[in-house]
Structures are given as structure tokens and as C-alpha cells.
Design a protein around this motif. Sequence first.
Motif, mmCIF file in Angstrom:
data_model
loop_
_atom_site.group_PDB
_atom_site.id
_atom_site.type_symbol
_atom_site.label_atom_id
_atom_site.label_comp_id
_atom_site.label_asym_id
_atom_site.label_seq_id
_atom_site.Cartn_x
_atom_site.Cartn_y
_atom_site.Cartn_z
ATOM 1 N N TYR A 12 -26.354 -29.494 19.221
ATOM 2 C CA TYR A 12 -25.779 -28.700 19.767
ATOM 3 C C TYR A 12 -26.804 -27.399 19.836
ATOM 4 N N THR A 13 -25.784 -26.767 20.558
ATOM 5 C CA THR A 13 -26.293 -25.771 20.654
ATOM 6 C C THR A 13 -25.250 -23.982 20.963
ATOM 7 N N VAL A 14 -25.514 -23.085 20.479
ATOM 8 C CA VAL A 14 -23.901 -21.843 20.517
ATOM 9 C C VAL A 14 -24.499 -21.178 21.786
ATOM 10 N N GLU A 15 -23.467 -20.989 22.702
ATOM 11 C CA GLU A 15 -23.592 -19.379 22.947
ATOM 12 C C GLU A 15 -23.713 -18.235 22.855
ATOM 13 N N ASN A 16 -24.677 -17.411 23.220
ATOM 14 C CA ASN A 16 -24.486 -15.737 23.093
ATOM 15 C C ASN A 16 -24.189 -15.938 21.802
ATOM 16 N N VAL A 17 -25.273 -16.425 20.533
ATOM 17 C CA VAL A 17 -25.281 -15.580 19.408
ATOM 18 C C VAL A 17 -27.375 -15.947 19.122
ATOM 19 N N GLN A 20 -31.835 -17.920 16.386
ATOM 20 C CA GLN A 20 -32.001 -18.813 15.495
ATOM 21 C C GLN A 20 -30.677 -19.548 14.699
ATOM 22 N N TYR A 21 -29.582 -19.757 15.503
ATOM 23 C CA TYR A 21 -28.245 -20.032 14.827
ATOM 24 C C TYR A 21 -27.821 -20.828 16.674
ATOM 25 N N SER A 22 -28.474 -20.032 17.251
ATOM 26 C CA SER A 22 -28.092 -20.681 18.509
ATOM 27 C C SER A 22 -28.452 -22.054 18.998
ATOM 28 N N THR A 23 -29.208 -23.365 17.479
ATOM 29 C CA THR A 23 -29.377 -24.355 18.039
ATOM 30 C C THR A 23 -29.608 -25.380 16.651
ATOM 31 N N GLY A 24 -29.568 -26.405 16.463
ATOM 32 C CA GLY A 24 -29.216 -26.811 15.572
ATOM 33 C C GLY A 24 -28.840 -28.388 15.483
ATOM 34 N N SER A 84 -16.574 -21.835 17.573
ATOM 35 C CA SER A 84 -17.014 -20.722 16.915
ATOM 36 C C SER A 84 -15.968 -19.988 16.674
ATOM 37 N N SER A 85 -15.734 -19.088 15.718
ATOM 38 C CA SER A 85 -14.731 -17.627 15.349
ATOM 39 C C SER A 85 -15.430 -17.464 14.711
ATOM 40 N N SER A 86 -15.378 -15.640 14.912
ATOM 41 C CA SER A 86 -15.486 -15.088 13.696
ATOM 42 C C SER A 86 -15.253 -14.246 13.512
ATOM 43 N N TYR A 87 -15.232 -13.270 12.782
ATOM 44 C CA TYR A 87 -14.812 -11.317 13.578
ATOM 45 C C TYR A 87 -15.509 -11.120 14.607
ATOM 46 N N ASP A 88 -16.323 -11.361 14.785
ATOM 47 C CA ASP A 88 -17.388 -10.987 16.579
ATOM 48 C C ASP A 88 -16.763 -11.534 17.481
ATOM 49 N N GLY A 89 -16.377 -12.315 17.493
ATOM 50 C CA GLY A 89 -15.758 -13.225 18.595
ATOM 51 C C GLY A 89 -15.293 -14.657 18.468
ATOM 52 N N ASN A 90 -15.606 -15.044 19.484
ATOM 53 C CA ASN A 90 -15.739 -17.134 19.258
ATOM 54 C C ASN A 90 -16.265 -17.031 21.251
ATOM 55 N N TYR A 91 -17.232 -18.227 19.854
ATOM 56 C CA TYR A 91 -18.153 -18.717 20.974
ATOM 57 C C TYR A 91 -18.787 -20.770 21.372
ATOM 58 N N LYS A 92 -18.972 -20.987 22.496
ATOM 59 C CA LYS A 92 -18.802 -22.311 23.128
ATOM 60 C C LYS A 92 -19.475 -22.932 22.173
ATOM 61 N N ILE A 93 -19.351 -24.116 21.717
ATOM 62 C CA ILE A 93 -20.392 -25.399 21.080
ATOM 63 C C ILE A 93 -20.464 -26.116 21.975
ATOM 64 N N GLU A 94 -21.662 -26.655 22.349
ATOM 65 C CA GLU A 94 -21.974 -28.313 22.618
ATOM 66 C C GLU A 94 -23.074 -29.160 22.617
ATOM 67 N N GLY A 95 -22.549 -30.164 22.022
ATOM 68 C CA GLY A 95 -23.829 -31.402 21.638
ATOM 69 C C GLY A 95 -23.544 -32.351 21.704
ATOM 70 N N THR A 96 -25.341 -33.214 21.902
ATOM 71 C CA THR A 96 -24.856 -34.560 22.190
ATOM 72 C C THR A 96 -24.811 -35.041 20.419
ATOM 73 N N LYS A 97 -24.538 -36.391 20.420
ATOM 74 C CA LYS A 97 -25.538 -37.254 19.080
ATOM 75 C C LYS A 97 -26.522 -37.667 19.281
ATOM 76 N N VAL A 98 -27.805 -37.770 18.480
ATOM 77 C CA VAL A 98 -28.971 -37.997 18.426
ATOM 78 C C VAL A 98 -28.854 -39.002 17.728
ATOM 79 N N MET A 99 -27.868 -39.208 16.596
ATOM 80 C CA MET A 99 -27.951 -40.616 15.643
ATOM 81 C C MET A 99 -26.840 -41.052 15.491
ATOM 82 N N PRO A 100 -26.505 -41.865 15.487
ATOM 83 C CA PRO A 100 -25.165 -42.742 14.800
ATOM 84 C C PRO A 100 -25.689 -42.683 13.568
#
Length: 101
Positions: A12-17, A20-24, A84-100
Motif C-alpha cells: 500500500y501507499t499513503v498520501e501526504n505522510v 517512512q510511513y508512506s509505503t508498506g 487513515s485518520s489521526s488528530y492531524d488529518g485524514n490520508y488516502k490509502i491505496e493498495g494492491t494484493k501482492v500475495m493471497p
Amino acid sequence: NMADDLIGAWSYTVENVDYQYSTGVLLITKEEGKYNVQVQLSAGNIPGEEVVVKDNSITFSVYIEGQKISVSLMADGDKIKGESSSYDGNYKIEGTKVMPE
């Protein structure tokens, strides 16, 4: 079972973070009817807490640097998205399945 679309590893990737937290990888497993979530980052793995699954959606929270972050995602085939949402805002997450499972 529709909910089992969720099971697997999702890159997945997360926008605007911070970089080190933007992908995982989000690992969703199911044991004895209970879903488990693990967020795998370059800095280490973080367990998901308060995991709730309904149909093909999943919500959970993670604690990063002492901060609670709520995550809400919906799977559609091999894609997953939400925010994802935290006290400093909401961030869009998008991902793709890499392993069933």
C-alpha cells in the motif's frame, strides 16, 4: 466467503505522510474465525488493534510514535482502498494484493 477477499498481503501507499510511513505491506490473516492485522514498515512491524471486519471492509487502529491512527479500508478483488485518520488529518490509502493467503 466474501470477507476472505481481505486475507493476504497488500502493498500500500499513503498520501501526504512522512516518507517512512508512506509505503508498506498490510498483512491480514484469519485464525479460528478471528482476523489479525500487521502493518509491515521499513522500521518494523506494528500490530493492528480493534480489528473489525464486515463483508469486504476492515477497520483497525495502529499506534505510531504514541499516536493512535484509525484505518478504514475496503477490498475489491486485488485492490484495497480507504483512509487513515489521526488528530492531524485524514490520508488516502491505496493498495494492491501482492500475495493471497
